[in-house]
Design an enzyme around this catalytic site. Structure first.
Site, mmCIF file in Angstrom:
data_model
loop_
_atom_site.group_PDB
_atom_site.id
_atom_site.type_symbol
_atom_site.label_atom_id
_atom_site.label_comp_id
_atom_site.label_asym_id
_atom_site.label_seq_id
_atom_site.Cartn_x
_atom_site.Cartn_y
_atom_site.Cartn_z
ATOM 1 N N LEU A 13 -4.586 14.636 -8.644
ATOM 2 C CA LEU A 13 -3.662 13.675 -9.257
ATOM 3 C C LEU A 13 -3.527 12.450 -8.351
ATOM 4 O O LEU A 13 -3.140 12.570 -7.191
ATOM 5 C CB LEU A 13 -2.299 14.308 -9.482
ATOM 6 N N ALA A 14 -3.850 11.301 -8.922
ATOM 7 C CA ALA A 14 -3.849 10.085 -8.106
ATOM 8 C C ALA A 14 -3.415 8.878 -8.920
ATOM 9 O O ALA A 14 -3.814 7.754 -8.645
ATOM 10 C CB ALA A 14 -5.245 9.854 -7.534
ATOM 11 N N GLY A 16 -0.122 8.050 -9.592
ATOM 12 C CA GLY A 16 1.241 7.586 -9.313
ATOM 13 C C GLY A 16 1.254 6.176 -8.750
ATOM 14 O O GLY A 16 0.263 5.687 -8.207
ATOM 15 N N ARG A 20 6.874 2.921 -3.018
ATOM 16 C CA ARG A 20 7.463 2.778 -1.682
ATOM 17 C C ARG A 20 6.480 2.306 -0.622
ATOM 18 O O ARG A 20 6.868 1.987 0.499
ATOM 19 C CB ARG A 20 8.118 4.101 -1.263
ATOM 20 N N THR A 84 3.646 14.811 -13.799
ATOM 21 C CA THR A 84 2.509 15.585 -13.275
ATOM 22 C C THR A 84 1.865 16.469 -14.350
ATOM 23 O O THR A 84 0.653 16.663 -14.347
ATOM 24 C CB THR A 84 2.968 16.464 -12.100
ATOM 25 N N ASN A 230 4.230 8.717 1.156
ATOM 26 C CA ASN A 230 4.951 7.924 0.164
ATOM 27 C C ASN A 230 5.300 6.535 0.655
ATOM 28 O O ASN A 230 5.618 5.653 -0.127
ATOM 29 C CB ASN A 230 6.227 8.652 -0.269
ATOM 30 N N TYR A 369 -25.585 -12.871 27.744
ATOM 31 C CA TYR A 369 -25.797 -12.593 26.325
ATOM 32 C C TYR A 369 -27.282 -12.351 26.094
ATOM 33 O O TYR A 369 -28.107 -13.232 26.361
ATOM 34 C CB TYR A 369 -25.326 -13.764 25.443
ATOM 35 N N ALA A 426 -33.531 -18.935 39.690
ATOM 36 C CA ALA A 426 -32.165 -19.106 39.194
ATOM 37 C C ALA A 426 -31.973 -20.478 38.577
ATOM 38 O O ALA A 426 -32.575 -21.462 39.007
ATOM 39 C CB ALA A 426 -31.169 -18.901 40.334
ATOM 40 N N ARG A 443 -36.112 -26.574 37.145
ATOM 41 C CA ARG A 443 -34.881 -26.880 37.853
ATOM 42 C C ARG A 443 -35.026 -28.307 38.343
ATOM 43 O O ARG A 443 -36.062 -28.680 38.895
ATOM 44 C CB ARG A 443 -34.805 -25.920 39.029
#
Ligand code: UD1
Ligand code: CA
Length: 461
Positions: A13-14, A16, A20, A84, A230, A369, A426, A443
């Site tokens: 049952l789904a 409802g 709330r 229900t 609920n 990265y 580097a 560089r």
């Protein structure tokens, strides 16, 4: 199937409203531990051997079946939520008369397969069984009324109960098993002559008893199994219950949790022997941890396999990736989808990898990265290395062969290939392929201007 000679159909049952929850999302679509409430219930039900699972939906219209289209269920619409009993009646035309019907609630997510199997077995072929529990505070629930002989007589809803009825602490969880043939008949005979003006499924109990049928009761393995959702407070409580349950399971399997209250497993976790998990860890989707894996605090791992003896240090995020054996990753590493690390790879702090394959023993220890990249074995990538894989339109690959040494602050403008054993000076921006075994650098030559003076501000005159 739990019982020989017995066929089972399951009705969830789904429909409802879930008023709330104060949400636009139908209640059963709210997530608990990474899956919707309804998916939890279906997961508990799907291995019971039922011939079908029928989900009665209503509030929220087609959204529930649309979102959960891949579930192995059939969908039955309940146009108006009249109670229900009315909800179950919508599914029964799809259930063969000879079946036992197991009724579940889509908003009671922590029910277990083991408890349901006991309930179905207690009903047997052609019998009836209720899942009940004693609560210290039964407020809001239907109460189980028993006769002097202890046999179940009927269920009385709180709003219809007199003070004596309200004093009963054994409550109806709503979950029951009953023979389809009789259930159809009883539901046909229901009226709405009660405090809520609804067709109560619970009224069938008195009808069964009136026909001389014994109604057995079964208790759940733990009370959290039958507690519903609920509102958002109960949603958080069930999340906590789920977290505790998973933590206990892992500890029983030998996993060391530094604090079981501070681990979140949102999916399925498989862990080897002597795994240690520190606090604040979130494991989502399918996660596999090899023997002796150690997970540092505040780490998030989603859909990943982590090899034996690997250590993940704090504040690391790993998603859709495979980490080999004996690796060290983090702290503060981000391993994005499509990444595969072979054995013995080290990734250090503030290192981001995406769609990168890194072979054995390579190290990327600081501030880098590395995306759309193949890295060979024993490669050392210096601090601040960036693969420039995206030209604004397309992604390109960087290939770094075995035994390369990359100096700090290097950019690789992909597509580019670095030959085996090459050394990159580097601060280089590498835009063309680099030959194996040589030193390559790009560089600007360093200059010194002797006698140069900094400008000085003139005094205001
Ligand atoms: C119901 C039981 C009560 C039990 C309690 C446990 C009845 C009359 N009462 O009360 O004995 O203690 O559950 O939580 O059965 N639903 C539909 N369509 C409807 C009405 C409900 O699908 O027309 C679904 C709801 O979505 C929910 C479940 O049925 O999943 C129970 O409905 P709810 O309104 O919560 O029942 P209660 O009044 O709490
Ligand atoms: Ca309820």
């Amino acid at each position: 199937m739990g019982h020989p000679g017995m066929a089972l159909s399951i009705v969830i049952l789904a429909a409802g409203q879930g008023t709330r929850m104060r949400s636009d999302l139908p209640k059963v679509l709210h997530p608990l531990a990474g899956r919707t409430l309804l998916e939890h219930v279906v997961a508990a039900a799907r291995n019971l051997g039922g011939r079908a699972i029928h989900v009665v939906y209503g509030h929220g219209g087609r959204l529930v079946p649309e979102r959960l289209a891949s579930l192995p269920v059939t969908w039955v619409e309940q146009g108006e939520q009249l109670g229900t009993g009315h909800a179950v009646a919508q599914a029964l035309p799809h259930v063969p008369d000879e079946d036992t019907v197991l009724v579940l609630y889509g908003d009671v997510p922590l029910i277990t397969e083991a408890t349901l199997a006991r309930l179905v077995a207690a009903a047997g072929a052609g019998g009836m069984a209720l899942l009940t529990v004693e609560l210290p505070d039964p407020t809001g629930y239907g109460r189980i009324v028993r006769g002097p002989d202890g046999a179940v007589r009927r269920i009385v809803e709180e709003k219809d109960a007199d003070p004596a009825g309200r004093a009963v602490r054994e409550v109806n969880t709503g979950i029951l098993a009953a023979p389809a043939r009789h259930l159809t008949r009883w539901l046909d005979a229901l009226d709405r002559d009660n405090a809520q003006g609804e067709f109560y499924l619970t009224d069938v109990i008195a009808m069964a008893v009136a026909e001389g049928m014994a109604v057995r009761t079964v208790e759940p393995g733990g009370v959290e199994e039958v507690l519903g959702v609920n509102d958002c407070i109960q949603l958080a409580e069930r999340e906590r219950d789920y977290r505790r349950r998973e933590a206990r399971r892992l500890m029983r399997e030998g996993v060391t949790l530094l604090d079981p209250e501070r681990l979140d497993v949102r999916g399925s976790l498989q862990a080897g022997r002597d795994v240690v998990i520190d606090v604040g860890v979130i494991l989502e989707g399918e996660v596999e941890l090899g023997d002796r894996v150690r997970i540092g605090p505040y780490t998030v791992i989603r859909n990943a396999r982590i090899g034996a003896d690997t250590e993940i240090l704090s504040h690391t995020r790993i998603e859709d990736a495979v980490i080999g054996e004996g690796c060290r990753v983090g702290p503060f590493a981000r391993v994005r989808p499509g990444t595969e690390l072979a054995a013995g790879v080290h990734l250090g702090n503030f290192v981001e990898l995406k769609n990168a394959r890194v072979a054995g023993g390579s190290k990327i220890n600081h501030l880098s990265y590395v995306g759309d990249t193949t890295v060979g074995s024993r490669v050392n990538i210096g601090a601040g290395t960036i693969t420039c894989n995206y030209d604004g339109a397309d992604k390109h690959r960087t290939v770094i062969e075995d035994d390369v040494f990359v100096g700090s602050d290097t950019q690789f403008v992909a597509p580019v290939r670095i030959g085996a054993g090459a050394t990159i000076g580097a601060g280089s921006t590498i835009t063309r392929d680099v030959p194996a075994g040589e030193l390559t650098l790009s560089r600007a030559p360093q200059q010194t201007r002797p006698g140069w003076k900094r400008p000085v501000k003139k005094p205001k005159g």
